[in-house]
Design a protein around this motif. Structure first.
Motif, PDB file in Angstrom:
ATOM      1  N   UNK A 150       0.835  -1.201   0.000  1.00 36.77           N
ATOM      2  CA  UNK A 150       0.000   0.000   0.000  1.00 36.77           C
ATOM      3  C   UNK A 150       0.872   1.254   0.000  1.00 36.77           C
ATOM      4  N   UNK A 151       1.968   1.242   0.779  1.00 40.61           N
ATOM      5  CA  UNK A 151       2.865   2.400   0.811  1.00 40.61           C
ATOM      6  C   UNK A 151       3.450   2.684  -0.574  1.00 40.61           C
ATOM      7  N   UNK A 152       3.839   1.634  -1.277  1.00 35.81           N
ATOM      8  CA  UNK A 152       4.393   1.814  -2.626  1.00 35.81           C
ATOM      9  C   UNK A 152       3.368   2.488  -3.532  1.00 35.81           C
ATOM     10  N   UNK A 153       2.126   2.046  -3.444  1.00 38.95           N
ATOM     11  CA  UNK A 153       1.091   2.604  -4.316  1.00 38.95           C
ATOM     12  C   UNK A 153       0.706   4.024  -3.901  1.00 38.95           C
ATOM     13  N   UNK A 154       0.841   4.328  -2.624  1.00 44.05           N
ATOM     14  CA  UNK A 154       0.633   5.726  -2.221  1.00 44.05           C
ATOM     15  C   UNK A 154       1.725   6.617  -2.801  1.00 44.05           C
ATOM     16  N   UNK A 155       2.957   6.102  -2.805  1.00 40.44           N
ATOM     17  CA  UNK A 155       4.036   6.839  -3.442  1.00 40.44           C
ATOM     18  C   UNK A 155       3.746   7.016  -4.938  1.00 40.44           C
ATOM     19  N   UNK A 156       3.153   5.985  -5.540  1.00 44.01           N
ATOM     20  CA  UNK A 156       2.792   6.067  -6.947  1.00 44.01           C
ATOM     21  C   UNK A 156       1.777   7.188  -7.186  1.00 44.01           C
ATOM     22  N   UNK A 157       0.813   7.330  -6.267  1.00 44.60           N
ATOM     23  CA  UNK A 157      -0.154   8.415  -6.393  1.00 44.60           C
ATOM     24  C   UNK A 157       0.535   9.772  -6.380  1.00 44.60           C
ATOM     25  N   UNK A 158       1.497   9.919  -5.471  1.00 41.96           N
ATOM     26  CA  UNK A 158       2.214  11.190  -5.372  1.00 41.96           C
ATOM     27  C   UNK A 158       3.018  11.468  -6.644  1.00 41.96           C
ATOM     28  N   UNK A 159       3.479  10.389  -7.294  1.00 43.49           N
ATOM     29  CA  UNK A 159       4.275  10.542  -8.506  1.00 43.49           C
ATOM     30  C   UNK A 159       3.418  10.746  -9.747  1.00 43.49           C
ATOM     31  N   UNK A 160       2.102  10.645  -9.593  1.00 45.68           N
ATOM     32  CA  UNK A 160       1.216  10.861 -10.734  1.00 45.68           C
ATOM     33  C   UNK A 160       0.887   9.615 -11.522  1.00 45.68           C
TER      34      UNK A 160
END
Length: 925
Positions: free
Chosen positions: A699-709
């Motif tokens: 989940x943390x990885x995908x939250x980072x993905x959200x921040x990266x667009x």
């Protein structure tokens, strides 16, 4: 007369903003005759809205502002004018030009410019240079067009009189292919026909059949300026290539034809395939079914890009294929869709060429003015008119009546061609095969000229066509000298390939292939055939001989095979690396690193880099340097790899490997870099490394993905939460994904709501997706009706949608899915006969589905019958399913026999299934 107009408008909006500014600089110099023109400032500086400045011949300075927008508004223009009037004007510029990629200029903007002219008479304001204005002026400036869009676009866009001194000389030498008007149909693969007294012309008169209308429509689209594709599918010598030739003869003057011999030629062709080119892909399996699935996919991507290039087109792609090859090339994906690009290229582009003529078509042939057609109409057996014309029936008769030794040679030729398509059949190879098939006594009694006698028999012309197996006479213009080659007749090759599909050659055949195959590449092809048939020792001998001749690919394939079987692949890759294989060097580097042998790993990676600059070698060397603490050097290598084609994906895989080792921080860092370099799946790949073992980190990885667009992140969060069993959060993120434009989020919502038992809401989400234009969700809607138990409604749904489905590529794929749904409903409602009729009409995949449904219901007899019929038609892969059916029915002997036949046929996965079967039998399962 077919219209073939110039390109109407240059795609300025497709340029990067930096390139649009550069184009504006060049155009301003040409349009306004300015000197000292330059781009004003650099990115990040305050430029007062000015991108280009230049001094005119009268000493005045002009300013230019570039607006890369799809629509230029009145407020955009006002802001630019105010900034020029009130702000700091570079070099005291007194004239402003606004240039935009917008296709037109709104009247309000033009009126506003006129008002500023009146209000500020000391300044000069030009009307907007929009895409239409710039395009019109650039028609006289081919050098600028070629610089930013390519020479092929300049040729299609600029006026003819200005092109004469610019491109014509180099264009004549650069373009691939030849003028269609001067092409030789026989060089393109059209079969020579029989001879007949009084016949005129090299080819018999052409007889049009219903499928020719489909092909003519494809050609008409190409003539109209739209790139088009068609693959004619039929048995050997059914007239596929001749039909293509007749179709392209209708093309207007100026079209070219190019026949690539290998996939590599297509990959190396960008920029050299001009508009109005026919790509002649006779026997398309050579390019898309070569045995190297990665290469096949690259070729499919290249062809798809060529077809989709609206500027470089039109091109016309015409191919031919046998039925079994078409089935394999368009087979629906399994769990891992390895051939997605090939299938997307081909599906919906098939034109079926019937094997036989109908009686109403044969009648007029008997009275034809062409003596060859009249003879074929009178004597062709069973409607095989084209086969008769090409000598097929006589070739088959020649085989059936052959003496034992001649038949052994023909069998060896057929086996060689089916095991390694495209190899050269040399006299030395076939003579050795014939010799090896004999007993000692037979060999001792042979006359010295026995092989010449065999070829005299097999090579004699068959009613005007080439013999069953005859010598190939090279052109006198051919510079390449090689061992005399023989050719097995196409019709006979296909027939024997089907009849012998489940036979594995004897040990002597592999020895002959090892010693007498024409080239190292031919031996490599035999390596793959030997491996799929469980002939490991033969495969090793072939690979070693090929490597000794300079081709290490056989050893690479042995290594890959060992990996698949869970065996030690290191010895194979080490031998391949010593033979110069860069791929093996990289694989060895990673394996040495895994075993802690960092010095040897570094040596391998550096050796690979020294010869090819492979991006995966950069990634591997970076991993070794990081392990040694040389972090800065490692990051530099990763950055180098990211700039290479394929590099971002390799860095992603390295991040996954780091995650598996517990180095989560660096794994995330590399993933971010991979995503920034254009790999849209980077975060998804890393997140799924943690799914099942570390939900929170995923989940943390995908939250980072959200921040990266990352636009995929919301959907992937929904899937990850669904996987963990948290349907509430899964539904929440699915709704968010759908809200932000990810249509697949609606399908996720449907699945999640279905798991919660809310089938009505699940169906509503699917209809919502369908209403956005996603036709493929119709399949899920139908399946949902089935899961709800409403089979009558499901049947009505499938039948209605089948009537409404179009004939496009996507329509064909949708129709196949709807047919499968209807077969399921018919079978589950007891209408087996109707289901079987539909399955037989729809092809092998539908028949396999029906066999599976029969097996599920315990109807093993019908399942076996359906699959036996598929095997008899040359579809050897059905043997695997047949073995499962027989095992379920308790027929263990039959299952063992089917698996043996599948292994002998080289069916992918057969060896693994047989091993599993034997383990289950031994364990009493």
């Amino acid at each position: 007369m077919v219209a073939d107009p110039k390109i109407a408008l240059l795609p300025l909006r497709d340029l990067l903003w930096e390139n649009f500014e550069r184009l504006l600089l060049d155009f301003a110099q040409a349009e306004d005759d300015v000197a000292e023109a330059r781009r004003y400032g650099v990115a990040g500086q305050a430029q007062a809205g000015i991108d280009v400045a230049g001094r005119s011949s009268n000493g005045r300075w002009y300013a230019y502002q570039a607006k890369k927008v799809d629509r230029l508004t009145e407020s955009d223009v006002r802001a630019a004018l105010d900034a020029f009037v009130e702000g700091r004007r570079p070099f005291g510029a007194s004239r402003l030009v606004i240039a935009t990629t917008s296709e037109g200029t709104r009247t309000q903007a033009s009126d506003l410019i006129h008002s500023y002219r009146s209000a500020h008479p000391s300044l000069s304001f030009e009307l907007v240079w929009d895409a239409q204005y710039i395009s019109n002026r650039l028609r006289r400036l081919p050098r600028i067009v070629g610089r930013y869009f390519g020479d092929h676009v300049a040729w299609r866009f600029c006026d003819a009189d200005v092109l004469a001194g610019y491109m014509a000389p180099q264009r004549q030498t650069a373009l691939l292919g030849t003028e269609l008007a001067g092409a030789d149909p026989f060089a393109l693969g059209v079969h020579e026909a029989i001879e007949a007294y009084g016949a005129a012309g090299a080819l018999p008169a052409y007889v049009r059949r219903p499928f020719d209308a489909e092909l003519a429509e494809v050609v008409r689209r190409a003539c109209a300026g739209k790139s088009a594709v068609a693959v004619l599918v039929g048995d050997s010598s059914t007239g596929k290539t001749r039909a293509c030739w007749e179709a392209v003869c209708a093309l207007p003057v100026g079209w070219r034809v190019w026949q690539p011999a290998r996939g590599a030629e297509i990959l190396n062709a960008p920029g050299r395939i001009g508009p109005r080119t026919v790509l002649w892909l006779d026997e398309i399996k050579r390019l898309l079914l070569s045995g190297d699935h990665a290469a096949d996919e690259r070729v499919a991507v290249a062809l798809g890009g060529l077809i989709g290039d609206r500027i470089a087109g039109p091109v016309l792609v015409l191919g031919t294929a046998w039925h079994e090859d078409w089935i394999e090339m368009t087979r629906p994906p399994g769990r891992e869709d390895e051939y997605k690009q090939r299938r997307m290229l081909l599906v919906g582009r098939r034109i079926v060429v019937p094997e036989i003529f109908e009686e109403k078509e044969i009648g007029p042939l008997r009275t034809s003015n062409d003596a060859r057609l009249a003879e074929a109409g009178e004597h062709a057996e069973g409607g095989h008119v084209t086969q008769y014309l090409a000598g097929g029936p006589a070739q088959l008769e020649r085989y059936e009546n052959a003496p034992p030794l001649a038949r052994a040679v023909l069998d060896a030729a057929a086996d060689a061609r089916r095991l390694a398509p495209g190899i050269r059949l040399t006299e030395q190879f076939l003579a050795a095969a014939g010799d090896a098939s004999l007993t000692s006594l037979q060999r001792d009694l042979l006359p010295d000229d026995w092989f010449a006698a065999v070829i005299a028999y097999t090579g004699a012309p068959c009613r005007g066509a080439r013999g069953a197996l005859g010598r190939v006479r090279p052109s006198l213009l051919t510079d390449v000298e090689h061992e005399p080659e023989l050719r097995l007749a196409d019709y006979l090759e296909q027939k024997l390939s089907r009849e012998r599909a489940t036979l594995c050659p004897a040990d002597w055949f592999w020895t002959v292939a090892e010693r007498f195959a024409a080239t190292a590449g031919d031996r490599v092809a035999f390596v793959s055939a030997a491996l799929t048939r469980g002939r490991l020792a033969a495969a090793e001998r072939l690979a070693d001989r090929a490597a000794a001749l300079g081709d290490p690919r056989g050893l690479e394939r042995l290594g890959a095979h060992a990996e698949e079987q869970g065996l030690d692949a290191l010895p194979y890759f080490e031998r391949a690396a010593r033979a110069g294989s860069e791929l093996a060097m990289v694989k060895l580097g990673f394996r040495y690193e895994d075993r802690g042998r960092l010095d040897e790993a570094e040596q391998m990676f550096r050796a690979a880099l020294s010869s090819s600059e492979k991006y995966d070698a950069k990634v591997g060397l970076g991993s070794v340097l990081w392990a040694r603490g040389e972090h800065e050097a490692a990051i530099d290598l990763y950055e180098e790899a990211l700039s290479d084609d394929g590099g971002p994906r390799a860095v992603e895989y390295q991040a996954r490997e780091l995650a598996s080792r517990g180095d989560h921080e660096l794994a995330l860092e590399l993933t971010c870099r991979s995503f920034a370099a254009g790999n849209s799946e980077a975060f998804t790949g890393l997140a799924w490394c943690y799914v099942g073992s570390d939900h929170e980190r995923a989940v943390q990885v995908l939250r980072q993905a959200l921040l990266a667009g990352d636009r995929n992140a919301l959907r992937e969060l929904a899937i990850v939460h669904e996987h963990s069993g948290d349907l509430r959060l899964a539904e929440k993120f699915g709704e968010l994904a759908a809200r932000y434009g990810d249509i697949s989020g609606l399908c996720l919502l449907s699945r999640i709501r279905g798991r919660r038992g809310d089938l009505a809401s699940a169906r509503g989400a699917l209809w919502q997706a369908y209403n956005t234009g996603q036709e493929w969700v119709l399949l899920e809607i139908g399946e949902l009706h089935e899961r709800m138990g409403d089979l009558k409604r499901a049947e009505r749904f499938y039948r209605r949608r089948l009537r409404q489905t179009n004939s496009s590529a996507s329509g064909h794929s949708l129709a196949d899915g709807l047919v499968r749904g209807l077969i399921r409903v018919l079978a589950r409602t007891g209408r087996f006969a109707e289901a079987e009729q539909l399955a037989v009409r729809s092809g092998s995949c539908a028949t396999e589905l029906l066999a599976s449904l029969c097996t599920e219901s315990g109807n093993y007899a019908d399942a076996s019958r359906l699959l036996d019929d598929l095997v008899g038609r040359g579809y050897s892969r059905a043997l695997l399913q047949l073995a499962r059916v027989q095992q379920s029915a308790g027929d263990l002997s039959g299952a063992e026999q089917s698996l043996r036949r599948a292994c002998d046929a080289g069916v992918s996965g057969a060896l693994r299934q047989r091993e599993k079967f034997r383990e289950e039998v031994a364990g009493g399962c």
